[in-house]
Design an enzyme around this catalytic site. Structure first.
Site, PDB file in Angstrom:
ATOM      1  N   HIS A 131     -10.421   9.140  -6.565  1.00 49.52           N
ATOM      2  CA  HIS A 131     -10.569   7.713  -6.294  1.00 49.52           C
ATOM      3  C   HIS A 131     -11.603   7.158  -7.276  1.00 49.52           C
ATOM      4  CE1 HIS A 131     -10.810   3.973  -4.323  1.00 49.52           C
ATOM      5  NE2 HIS A 131     -11.880   4.202  -3.595  1.00 49.52           N
ATOM      6  N   CYS A 171      -8.984   2.399   1.028  1.00 48.61           N
ATOM      7  CA  CYS A 171      -8.793   3.090  -0.257  1.00 48.61           C
ATOM      8  C   CYS A 171      -8.016   4.396  -0.148  1.00 48.61           C
ATOM      9  CB  CYS A 171     -10.142   3.347  -0.905  1.00 48.61           C
ATOM     10  SG  CYS A 171     -11.028   1.825  -1.249  1.00 48.61           S
ATOM     11  N   ASN A 193     -13.043  -0.422  -8.853  1.00 48.77           N
ATOM     12  CA  ASN A 193     -12.422   0.138  -7.657  1.00 48.77           C
ATOM     13  C   ASN A 193     -11.316  -0.816  -7.175  1.00 48.77           C
ATOM     14  OD1 ASN A 193     -11.719   0.967  -5.086  1.00 48.77           O
ATOM     15  ND2 ASN A 193     -13.816   1.295  -4.391  1.00 48.77           N
TER      16      ASN A 193
HETATM   17  N1  COA Z   1     -27.240  -5.275 -10.116  1.00 44.48           N
HETATM   18  C1  COA Z   1     -28.557  -4.975 -10.183  1.00 44.48           C
HETATM   19  N2  COA Z   1     -29.208  -4.400  -9.172  1.00 44.48           N
HETATM   20  C2  COA Z   1     -28.519  -4.097  -8.081  1.00 44.48           C
HETATM   21  C3  COA Z   1     -27.149  -4.379  -7.944  1.00 44.48           C
HETATM   22  C4  COA Z   1     -26.510  -5.000  -9.024  1.00 44.48           C
HETATM   23  N3  COA Z   1     -25.209  -5.311  -9.010  1.00 44.48           N
HETATM   24  N4  COA Z   1     -26.735  -3.971  -6.726  1.00 44.48           N
HETATM   25  C5  COA Z   1     -27.799  -3.430  -6.099  1.00 44.48           C
HETATM   26  N5  COA Z   1     -28.889  -3.518  -6.910  1.00 44.48           N
HETATM   27  C6  COA Z   1     -30.245  -3.067  -6.664  1.00 44.48           C
HETATM   28  C7  COA Z   1     -30.558  -2.960  -5.186  1.00 44.48           C
HETATM   29  O1  COA Z   1     -30.931  -4.208  -4.650  1.00 44.48           O
HETATM   30  C8  COA Z   1     -31.688  -1.967  -5.200  1.00 44.48           C
HETATM   31  O2  COA Z   1     -32.866  -2.652  -5.506  1.00 44.48           O
HETATM   32  P1  COA Z   1     -34.236  -2.274  -4.743  1.00 44.48           P
HETATM   33  O3  COA Z   1     -34.498  -0.832  -5.092  1.00 44.48           O
HETATM   34  O4  COA Z   1     -35.202  -3.236  -5.329  1.00 44.48           O
HETATM   35  O5  COA Z   1     -33.945  -2.480  -3.299  1.00 44.48           O
HETATM   36  C9  COA Z   1     -31.359  -1.048  -6.361  1.00 44.48           C
HETATM   37  O6  COA Z   1     -30.409  -1.763  -7.156  1.00 44.48           O
HETATM   38  C10 COA Z   1     -30.775   0.278  -5.931  1.00 44.48           C
HETATM   39  O7  COA Z   1     -29.800   0.022  -4.912  1.00 44.48           O
HETATM   40  P2  COA Z   1     -28.950   1.180  -4.307  1.00 44.48           P
HETATM   41  O8  COA Z   1     -28.046   0.603  -3.265  1.00 44.48           O
HETATM   42  O9  COA Z   1     -29.839   2.331  -3.903  1.00 44.48           O
HETATM   43  O10 COA Z   1     -28.134   1.625  -5.580  1.00 44.48           O
HETATM   44  P3  COA Z   1     -27.183   2.827  -5.722  1.00 44.48           P
HETATM   45  O11 COA Z   1     -27.637   3.695  -6.802  1.00 44.48           O
HETATM   46  O12 COA Z   1     -26.878   3.469  -4.386  1.00 44.48           O
HETATM   47  O13 COA Z   1     -25.860   2.118  -6.213  1.00 44.48           O
HETATM   48  C11 COA Z   1     -23.736   1.468  -5.322  1.00 44.48           C
HETATM   49  C12 COA Z   1     -25.221   1.170  -5.369  1.00 44.48           C
HETATM   50  C13 COA Z   1     -23.070   0.460  -4.417  1.00 44.48           C
HETATM   51  C14 COA Z   1     -23.197   1.346  -6.731  1.00 44.48           C
HETATM   52  C15 COA Z   1     -23.538   2.912  -4.809  1.00 44.48           C
HETATM   53  O14 COA Z   1     -24.270   3.096  -3.627  1.00 44.48           O
HETATM   54  C16 COA Z   1     -22.091   3.221  -4.525  1.00 44.48           C
HETATM   55  O15 COA Z   1     -21.267   3.268  -5.415  1.00 44.48           O
HETATM   56  N6  COA Z   1     -21.776   3.500  -3.249  1.00 44.48           N
HETATM   57  C17 COA Z   1     -20.416   3.838  -2.859  1.00 44.48           C
HETATM   58  C18 COA Z   1     -19.636   2.573  -2.733  1.00 44.48           C
HETATM   59  C19 COA Z   1     -18.176   2.806  -2.685  1.00 44.48           C
HETATM   60  O16 COA Z   1     -17.650   3.722  -3.260  1.00 44.48           O
HETATM   61  N7  COA Z   1     -17.483   1.918  -1.992  1.00 44.48           N
HETATM   62  C20 COA Z   1     -16.080   1.905  -1.933  1.00 44.48           C
HETATM   63  C21 COA Z   1     -15.558   2.780  -0.869  1.00 44.48           C
HETATM   64  S1  COA Z   1     -13.830   2.873  -0.965  1.00 44.48           S
END
Ligand code: COA
Length: 338
Positions: free
Chosen positions: A258, A119, A288
């Site tokens: 980003h 990215c 993204n």
């Molecule tokens: N729909 C519903 N629930 C979901 C889900 C979805 N699409 N994806 C994950 N969950 C659930 C998880 O299983 C978790 O459940 P649990 O508490 O029962 O285990 C819960 O939601 C919370 O998960 P978590 O990973 O803590 O969520 P989060 O608030 O961190 O959000 C992301 C997840 C991926 C959106 C976030 O971490 C993020 O944006 N990270 C950066 C990723 C990024 O920018 N990547 C690109 C880099 S270039």
């Protein structure tokens, strides 16, 4: 062309973007994995994303974005001397996607290569182009970032498949009467390399039945760890790029972060003290799109009249590596008004 200080300036002469027509909404994703429109919107800020048709390749979107940037700059393809494509989904491992474009754009004899930093790729490529133009070695360099992340997305993994989309963005970089890329800051913290990767398809795990069965040809990510890294990296790299540019945040007319997660965007803007009305956001419509987020947003902001000649744009990204890249881009009079 020389700036007032006698140095050769370099900046963006034209911007282009390409998005596939097909829209994939959160509602449709609800029918594919255990997720909800509400979860996706509140946790990421994404409402929909674009997905390329199966007959398309990354080079097709890159070509469309590049042609638009050239046309807007009024520069013909044969005047392009170098093409850099930032991508992690090249048409094939080799030849590079940049090579495939060189022929299609009519940029005869142009140097062409791909740059693979996920990215952050667009800003890395922009920094490379800036150095080549300012040194006087090249005149017109096409910097393109394009990815079809849909091709490496595991559509059974709800923690990643809701985040990504396909797009390409392009900028033609050339000599300008004022300094253009005022400051940039690139870096990596490889201790986090395992948090974001596509495990197979390279020399370590070449494609075989086992790698396919174990779904190793898809993007894998530890979202929480990447999130933590992103908030710090965005703030630190933005501050350093602005410092290197000799400016303060009050001098920034538009912040283009980003587009990975609205919570990361808001947290970084808050930390930097940049008000929301100076932050460009389109994550709701595209998700993204890897290295394409910044050039697509810049092209769109320019089309809407949000940015134009005289403005200082702060672009900040993070991604695989884990890497960061930030740049302060002064838009000069050579970037024509719309
Ligand atoms: N729909 C519903 N629930 C979901 C889900 C979805 N699409 N994806 C994950 N969950 C659930 C998880 O299983 C978790 O459940 P649990 O508490 O029962 O285990 C819960 O939601 C919370 O998960 P978590 O990973 O803590 O969520 P989060 O608030 O961190 O959000 C992301 C997840 C991926 C959106 C976030 O971490 C993020 O944006 N990270 C950066 C990723 C990024 O920018 N990547 C690109 C880099 S270039």
């Amino acid at each position: 062309m020389k700036t007032k200080t006698g140095e050769r300036g370099a900046s963006i002469l034209g911007l282009g973007r390409a998005l596939p027509e097909r829209v994939l909404t959160n509602r449709e994703l609800e029918t594919m994995v255990d997720t909800s429109d509400e979860w996706i919107k509140t946790r990421t800020g994404i409402s929909e994303r674009r997905i390329a048709d199966e007959h398309m390749a990354t080079s097709d979107l890159c070509e469309e974005a590049a042609l638009q940037a050239l046309q807007r700059a009024g520069v013909p393809g044969e005047s392009v001397e170098m093409i850099i494509v930032a991508t992690v989904t090249p048409d094939m491992v080799f030849p590079s996607t940049a090579c495939l474009l060189q022929d299609r754009l009519g940029a005869e004899g142009a140097a062409a290569f791909d740059l693979q930093v996920g990215c952050t790729g667009f800003i890395y490529a922009l920094a490379v182009a800036d150095k080549f133009v300012r040194s006087g070695a090249y005149e017109n360099i096409l910097v393109i970032a394009g990815d079809l992340l849909s091709r490496i997305t595991d559509w059974e993994d709800r923690s990643t498949c809701v985040l990504f989309g396909d797009a390409a963005g392009a900028a033609l970089v050339g000599p300008t009467s004022e300094a253009g890329i005022l400051g940039s800051y690139l870096g990596t913290d490889a201790k986090g390399a395992h948090h974001l990767k596509m495990p197979a398809g390279g020399s370590l795990h070449p494609a075989c039945t086992e790698t396919v069965e174990q779904r190793m040809h898809y993007l894998r990510m530890n979202g929480r760890e990447v999130f933590k890294f992103a908030v710090t990296a965005m703030g630190d790299s933005a501050s350093e790029a602005v410092r290197r540019a000799g400016l303060t945040f009050d001098d920034i007319d538009c912040y283009i972060p980003h587009q990975a997660n609205i919570r990361i965007i808001d947290a970084s803007a808050k930390r930097l003290g940049i008000p929301r009305d100076r932050v460009y956001i389109n994550i709701d419509r595209y998700g993204n799109t890897s290295g394409a987020t910044v050039p697509v947003a810049m092209a769109e902001a320019w089309e809407e009249g949000v940015i134009g000649p005289g403005d200082n744009v702060l672009a900040v990204t993070f991604g695989a590596g884990l890497s960061w890249a930030a740049a302060v881009i002064h838009l000069t009079e050579e970037l024509k008004n719309r």
